[in-house]
Design a protein around this motif. Structure first.
Motif, PDB file in Angstrom:
ATOM      1  N   VAL A  26       0.872  -1.154   0.142  1.00  0.00           N
ATOM      2  CA  VAL A  26       0.298   0.001  -0.175  1.00  0.00           C
ATOM      3  C   VAL A  26       0.921   1.191   0.054  1.00  0.00           C
ATOM      4  O   VAL A  26       0.466   2.324  -0.803  1.00  0.00           O
ATOM      5  N   GLY A  27       2.125   1.184   0.675  1.00  0.00           N
ATOM      6  CA  GLY A  27       2.880   2.378   0.863  1.00  0.00           C
ATOM      7  C   GLY A  27       3.581   2.867  -0.516  1.00  0.00           C
ATOM      8  O   GLY A  27       3.795   3.919  -0.910  1.00  0.00           O
ATOM      9  N   ILE A  28       3.995   1.757  -1.213  1.00  0.00           N
ATOM     10  CA  ILE A  28       4.684   1.748  -2.414  1.00  0.00           C
ATOM     11  C   ILE A  28       3.427   2.258  -3.303  1.00  0.00           C
ATOM     12  O   ILE A  28       3.831   3.236  -4.353  1.00  0.00           O
ATOM     13  N   LYS A  29       2.267   1.804  -3.532  1.00  0.00           N
ATOM     14  CA  LYS A  29       1.298   2.090  -4.372  1.00  0.00           C
ATOM     15  C   LYS A  29       0.803   3.690  -4.487  1.00  0.00           C
ATOM     16  O   LYS A  29       0.691   4.421  -5.343  1.00  0.00           O
ATOM     17  N   SER A  30       0.858   3.979  -2.961  1.00  0.00           N
ATOM     18  CA  SER A  30       0.156   5.437  -2.993  1.00  0.00           C
ATOM     19  C   SER A  30       1.339   6.371  -2.584  1.00  0.00           C
ATOM     20  O   SER A  30       1.289   7.581  -2.227  1.00  0.00           O
ATOM     21  N   GLU A  31       2.540   5.831  -2.563  1.00  0.00           N
ATOM     22  CA  GLU A  31       3.879   6.697  -2.600  1.00  0.00           C
ATOM     23  C   GLU A  31       3.992   7.408  -1.443  1.00  0.00           C
ATOM     24  O   GLU A  31       4.337   8.559  -1.175  1.00  0.00           O
ATOM     25  N   ASN A  32       3.585   6.810  -0.042  1.00  0.00           N
ATOM     26  CA  ASN A  32       3.788   6.808   1.131  1.00  0.00           C
ATOM     27  C   ASN A  32       4.719   6.135   1.769  1.00  0.00           C
ATOM     28  O   ASN A  32       4.826   5.237   1.960  1.00  0.00           O
ATOM     29  N   ALA A  33       5.985   6.947   2.236  1.00  0.00           N
ATOM     30  CA  ALA A  33       7.225   6.469   2.479  1.00  0.00           C
ATOM     31  C   ALA A  33       7.160   5.901   4.008  1.00  0.00           C
ATOM     32  O   ALA A  33       7.625   5.019   4.394  1.00  0.00           O
ATOM     33  N   THR A  34       6.365   6.531   4.643  1.00  0.00           N
ATOM     34  CA  THR A  34       6.010   6.354   5.903  1.00  0.00           C
ATOM     35  C   THR A  34       5.376   4.826   6.009  1.00  0.00           C
ATOM     36  O   THR A  34       5.971   3.840   6.873  1.00  0.00           O
ATOM     37  N   CYS A  35       4.403   4.569   5.334  1.00  0.00           N
ATOM     38  CA  CYS A  35       3.614   3.542   5.251  1.00  0.00           C
ATOM     39  C   CYS A  35       4.534   2.354   4.912  1.00  0.00           C
ATOM     40  O   CYS A  35       4.330   1.123   5.316  1.00  0.00           O
TER      41      CYS A  35
END
Length: 55
Positions: A29-38
């Protein structure tokens, strides 16, 4: 493609436990949404059970 992701996630859960499966889901999910924290939290959760299973 979602079927492949589901199969991989189930294999990781079966091999390393629930926390590794949760880590894989958070990483994806973090990679797909480009969220580094996740993605970072997911990566940490994925690595921790893998390292303890090797001992």
């Amino acid at each position: 493609m979602p079927l492949i992701a589901l199969v991989v996630e189930q294999y990781v859960q079966m091999r390393f436990g629930f926390m590794a499966g949760l880590g894989l889901a958070l990483l994806a999910v973090g990679i797909k949404s480009e969220n580094a924290t996740c993605a970072g939290i997911g990566g940490a959760l994925l690595i921790a059970p893998a390292m303890s299973a090797g001992t």
